[in-house]
Design a protein around this motif. Structure first.
Motif, PDB file in Angstrom:
ATOM      1  N   CYS A  59       0.859  -1.187   0.000  1.00 39.78           N
ATOM      2  CA  CYS A  59       0.000   0.000   0.000  1.00 39.78           C
ATOM      3  C   CYS A  59       0.890   1.231   0.000  1.00 39.78           C
ATOM      4  N   LEU A  60       0.280   2.401  -0.152  1.00 42.78           N
ATOM      5  CA  LEU A  60       1.011   3.658  -0.289  1.00 42.78           C
ATOM      6  C   LEU A  60       0.776   4.530   0.937  1.00 42.78           C
ATOM      7  N   VAL A  61       1.864   5.004   1.558  1.00 40.36           N
ATOM      8  CA  VAL A  61       1.819   5.951   2.670  1.00 40.36           C
ATOM      9  C   VAL A  61       2.522   7.201   2.179  1.00 40.36           C
ATOM     10  N   ASP A  62       1.750   8.269   1.950  1.00 40.24           N
ATOM     11  CA  ASP A  62       2.288   9.486   1.338  1.00 40.24           C
ATOM     12  C   ASP A  62       2.973   9.104   0.026  1.00 40.24           C
ATOM     13  N   GLN A  63       4.287   9.282  -0.085  1.00 34.75           N
ATOM     14  CA  GLN A  63       5.010   8.905  -1.306  1.00 34.75           C
ATOM     15  C   GLN A  63       5.883   7.673  -1.096  1.00 34.75           C
ATOM     16  N   SER A  64       5.577   6.882  -0.057  1.00 32.58           N
ATOM     17  CA  SER A  64       6.358   5.683   0.244  1.00 32.58           C
ATOM     18  C   SER A  64       5.538   4.425   0.021  1.00 32.58           C
ATOM     19  N   LEU A  65       6.185   3.415  -0.526  1.00 33.14           N
ATOM     20  CA  LEU A  65       5.576   2.101  -0.662  1.00 33.14           C
ATOM     21  C   LEU A  65       5.751   1.376   0.661  1.00 33.14           C
ATOM     22  N   ARG A 119       2.002   1.524  -9.533  1.00 30.15           N
ATOM     23  CA  ARG A 119       1.710   2.763  -8.792  1.00 30.15           C
ATOM     24  C   ARG A 119       0.251   3.180  -8.897  1.00 30.15           C
ATOM     25  N   ASP A 120      -0.331   3.132 -10.082  1.00 29.93           N
ATOM     26  CA  ASP A 120      -1.712   3.589 -10.235  1.00 29.93           C
ATOM     27  C   ASP A 120      -2.749   2.599  -9.690  1.00 29.93           C
ATOM     28  N   LYS A 121      -2.324   1.398  -9.312  1.00 28.84           N
ATOM     29  CA  LYS A 121      -3.241   0.392  -8.756  1.00 28.84           C
ATOM     30  C   LYS A 121      -3.113   0.272  -7.237  1.00 28.84           C
ATOM     31  N   LEU A 122      -2.148   0.989  -6.634  1.00 29.74           N
ATOM     32  CA  LEU A 122      -1.927   0.888  -5.191  1.00 29.74           C
ATOM     33  C   LEU A 122      -3.019   1.600  -4.410  1.00 29.74           C
ATOM     34  N   VAL A 123      -3.426   0.997  -3.309  1.00 28.33           N
ATOM     35  CA  VAL A 123      -4.356   1.643  -2.393  1.00 28.33           C
ATOM     36  C   VAL A 123      -3.558   2.372  -1.326  1.00 28.33           C
ATOM     37  N   CYS A 138      -2.599   3.263   2.424  1.00 22.87           N
ATOM     38  CA  CYS A 138      -2.660   2.604   3.724  1.00 22.87           C
ATOM     39  C   CYS A 138      -3.546   3.452   4.618  1.00 22.87           C
ATOM     40  N   GLY A 139      -4.420   2.817   5.357  1.00 26.80           N
ATOM     41  CA  GLY A 139      -5.312   3.552   6.248  1.00 26.80           C
ATOM     42  C   GLY A 139      -5.331   2.951   7.630  1.00 26.80           C
ATOM     43  N   GLY A 140      -5.619   3.773   8.622  1.00 27.96           N
ATOM     44  CA  GLY A 140      -5.628   3.328  10.012  1.00 27.96           C
ATOM     45  C   GLY A 140      -6.640   2.236  10.278  1.00 27.96           C
ATOM     46  N   ILE A 141      -7.867   2.376   9.756  1.00 26.83           N
ATOM     47  CA  ILE A 141      -8.895   1.370  10.007  1.00 26.83           C
ATOM     48  C   ILE A 141      -8.522   0.055   9.350  1.00 26.83           C
ATOM     49  N   SER A 142      -8.047   0.107   8.104  1.00 26.64           N
ATOM     50  CA  SER A 142      -7.701  -1.141   7.427  1.00 26.64           C
ATOM     51  C   SER A 142      -6.490  -1.793   8.078  1.00 26.64           C
ATOM     52  N   LEU A 143      -5.535  -0.995   8.575  1.00 27.43           N
ATOM     53  CA  LEU A 143      -4.392  -1.575   9.272  1.00 27.43           C
ATOM     54  C   LEU A 143      -4.829  -2.216  10.573  1.00 27.43           C
ATOM     55  N   LEU A 144      -5.787  -1.591  11.287  1.00 30.32           N
ATOM     56  CA  LEU A 144      -6.298  -2.184  12.506  1.00 30.32           C
ATOM     57  C   LEU A 144      -6.976  -3.507  12.197  1.00 30.32           C
TER      58      LEU A 144
END
Length: 161
Positions: free
Chosen positions: A28-34, A124-128, A130-136
């Motif tokens: 997943c993508l966090v800001d500009q980091s994989l 890159r264009d298919k990456l979701v 990263c989100g707090g709820i999904s990580l939880l």
């Protein structure tokens, strides 16, 4: 050799061999980091697990982070690695379309043991994101989620105890 000792030894070896089996590799993508999450079984708490994250692009393997091989110099300054109980997490900063390809997480207990790995194709264009709820949800047992949400539901007057 005593048969009981032989059976015990065999069971120990089988437990150790299965102790580093990779169960999933997600990106997943966090800001500009994989972010790559490599989840694995961990029945070998006393033994350290060797790992390697790599990228295969244009039929060439590039080692990003490793205790097995030597990471490529071009990736060393861009990677950040975290080792948790049953998960290895790799961040690759400045992720662009040039970094697209087949990412692999490979685990083993020693160079003599067989390795276990999982692959994920990253575009890159298919990456979701990263989100707090999904990580939880990914890191918490599904049986534990309802218990954790009870105070929230009670505070919003959806339920009363």
């Amino acid at each position: 050799m005593n048969p009981a000792i032989g059976i015990t030894l065999l069971l120990t070896v089988l437990q150790v061999a299965s102790g580093q089996k990779v169960t999933s590799l997600t990106a997943c993508l966090v800001d500009q980091s994989l972010r790559l999450d490599c989840r694995h079984e961990n029945t070998t708490a006393s033994l350290s697990i060797q790992y390697e994250f790599s990228l295969t692009r244009d039929s060439k393997k590039h080692v990003l982070v490793s205790t097995v091989g030597v990471p490529e110099h071009t990736y060393r300054s861009r990677t950040n690695f975290t080792n948790k109980y049953n998960m290895k997490v790799l961040y690759l900063s400045g992720f662009t379309t040039k970094d697209e390809g087949l990412y692999t997480c490979e685990l083993r207990l020693s160079s003599q043991q067989p390795s276990f790995s999982k692959n994920v194709t990253v575009l890159r264009d298919k990456l979701v994101k990263c989100g707090g709820i999904s990580l939880l949800a990914q890191n918490t047992s599904w049986l534990l989620l309802p218990l954790l949400s009870l105070p929230l539901l009670q505070g919003m007057d959806f339920i009363s105890l």
